[in-house]
Every structure is written in structure tokens, then in C-alpha cells.
Design an enzyme around this catalytic site. Structure first.
Site, PDB file in Angstrom:
ATOM      1  N   LYS A  11      14.971   7.001   4.934  1.00 39.58           N
ATOM      2  CA  LYS A  11      14.696   7.683   6.193  1.00 39.58           C
ATOM      3  C   LYS A  11      15.914   7.736   7.125  1.00 39.58           C
ATOM      4  CE  LYS A  11       9.777   6.512   6.107  1.00 39.58           C
ATOM      5  NZ  LYS A  11       8.701   5.824   6.865  1.00 39.58           N
ATOM      6  N   PHE A  59       0.192   9.472  16.134  1.00 40.00           N
ATOM      7  CA  PHE A  59       1.640   9.325  15.913  1.00 40.00           C
ATOM      8  C   PHE A  59       2.255  10.476  15.123  1.00 40.00           C
ATOM      9  CE2 PHE A  59      -0.499   6.986  12.474  1.00 40.00           C
ATOM     10  CZ  PHE A  59       0.070   7.582  11.353  1.00 40.00           C
ATOM     11  N   ARG A  87       6.832  -0.151  -4.348  1.00 39.42           N
ATOM     12  CA  ARG A  87       6.113  -0.561  -3.143  1.00 39.42           C
ATOM     13  C   ARG A  87       6.379  -2.043  -2.845  1.00 39.42           C
ATOM     14  NH1 ARG A  87       3.551   3.133  -0.795  1.00 39.42           N
ATOM     15  NH2 ARG A  87       2.129   1.811   0.389  1.00 39.42           N
ATOM     16  N   ARG A 104      12.626  -3.337   3.595  1.00 35.49           N
ATOM     17  CA  ARG A 104      12.236  -3.317   5.004  1.00 35.49           C
ATOM     18  C   ARG A 104      12.573  -4.620   5.724  1.00 35.49           C
ATOM     19  NH1 ARG A 104       6.784   0.037   3.710  1.00 35.49           N
ATOM     20  NH2 ARG A 104       7.655   2.125   4.010  1.00 35.49           N
ATOM     21  N   ASN A 114      11.205   2.287   9.628  1.00 36.26           N
ATOM     22  CA  ASN A 114      11.082   1.300   8.556  1.00 36.26           C
ATOM     23  C   ASN A 114      11.892   1.637   7.304  1.00 36.26           C
ATOM     24  OD1 ASN A 114       9.497   3.252   7.330  1.00 36.26           O
ATOM     25  ND2 ASN A 114       7.568   2.212   7.738  1.00 36.26           N
ATOM     26  N   HIS A 117      10.314   5.360   2.439  1.00 41.48           N
ATOM     27  CA  HIS A 117       8.961   5.784   2.074  1.00 41.48           C
ATOM     28  C   HIS A 117       8.859   5.691   0.568  1.00 41.48           C
ATOM     29  CE1 HIS A 117       5.429   8.335   1.375  1.00 41.48           C
ATOM     30  NE2 HIS A 117       6.149   8.843   0.386  1.00 41.48           N
TER      31      HIS A 117
END
EC number: 2.7.4.6
Length: 140
Positions: A11, A59, A87, A104, A114, A117
Site C-alpha cells: 500500500k 470508512f 495472511r 504489519r 497497515n 493487503h
């Protein structure tokens, strides 16, 4: 074990801090292969489509703004149980609750920023991969 593919986004908060290589190192150390990768500037339409599942959430607008605020790196990862493995490698959405050594825990700034994704299921991964990659861009 089943060889799977999953989709990843590094991100804007992470790309702004030049963390692509550091994130990739964690991914590869976990035994996942990066079989497609490109740095893009996500359009508003792409972000709204990608996060459509959250459209009714309060959000949503902030999420779209964040994901279009700077470059992202979209990736296809491959490996044994790639979806669950990635994950686990990402860690909890809230970096304060993420396990030590996860992406993270090491790199995320907050729940919102964070850093990464990852797809949550095989069906989701297939849709997400197809949104950003043509078949000939994935070189396994």
C-alpha cells in the site's frame, strides 16, 4: 500441500517509505514466490471496484482516498497454501496486535495505514488477480 496463488498489494504508506524490497524479502523468506509484480497508481475507479464490498461502511471514502494517494505495488504470489501463509506473514490488521516479525508488526503505521493487503480466499484471489493482471503478465 496445495500450490495456490494469492493477490497482494503493498500500500501507499509502505511504498512512500521505500519498503517494497523489505516487504518482498519477508514474502520470499516465508517460501512464497512473487510471480507477477508491478508498481501502479490506482485510479479512483479501480479502488472503488476493488473495495466495493466496503461501499456501505463509513470508512469507504477514506480507504479509496488512501489507496489512490500514491503508488502501490500489486503482486501475484504463489506457493503451498499461499493464501493462508500470506495472511499469516501479513499479521493482524491492527499492527499493535500483529505477531512479531510479520509485515504489519514491522512496517505498518496504524490500522488504516497497515502496509499490505492479501486475499482472504481462493475465489477472492482469482477476482483480485484478474482485476490487475492479464494472464500473460503472470510468469510462474
Amino acid at each position: 500441500m496445495a500450490t495456490e496463488r494469492t493477490f497482494s498489494i503493498i500500500k501507499p504508506d509502505a511504498t512512500a517509505r521505500n519498503l517494497t524490497g523489505a516487504v518482498n524479502a519477508i514474502i520470499e523468506k516465508a517460501g512464497l514466490r512473487i510471480i507477477a509484480q508491478k508498481r501502479i497508481r490506482m485510479t479512483r475507479e479501480q479502488a472503488e471496484t476493488f473495495y466495493a464490498v466496503h461501499k456501505a461502511r463509513p470508512f469507504f471514502g477514506e480507504l479509496v482516498d488512501f489507496m489512490t494517494s500514491g503508488p502501490v505495488v500489486v503482486q501475484v504470489l504463489e506457493g503451498d497454501n499461499a493464501i493462508s501463509k500470506y495472511r499469516e506473514v501479513m499479521g493482524a490488521t491492527d499492527p499493535s496486535k500483529a505477531a512479531d516479525g510479520t509485515i504489519r508488526k514491522v512496517h505498518a503505521l496504524s490500522i488504516g495505514e497497515n502496509s499490505v493487503h492479501g486475499s482472504d480466499a481462493a475465489e477472492t484471489a482469482a477476482v483480485e488477480i484478474a482485476q490487475f493482471f492479464a494472464g500473460n503478465e503472470i510468469v510462474g
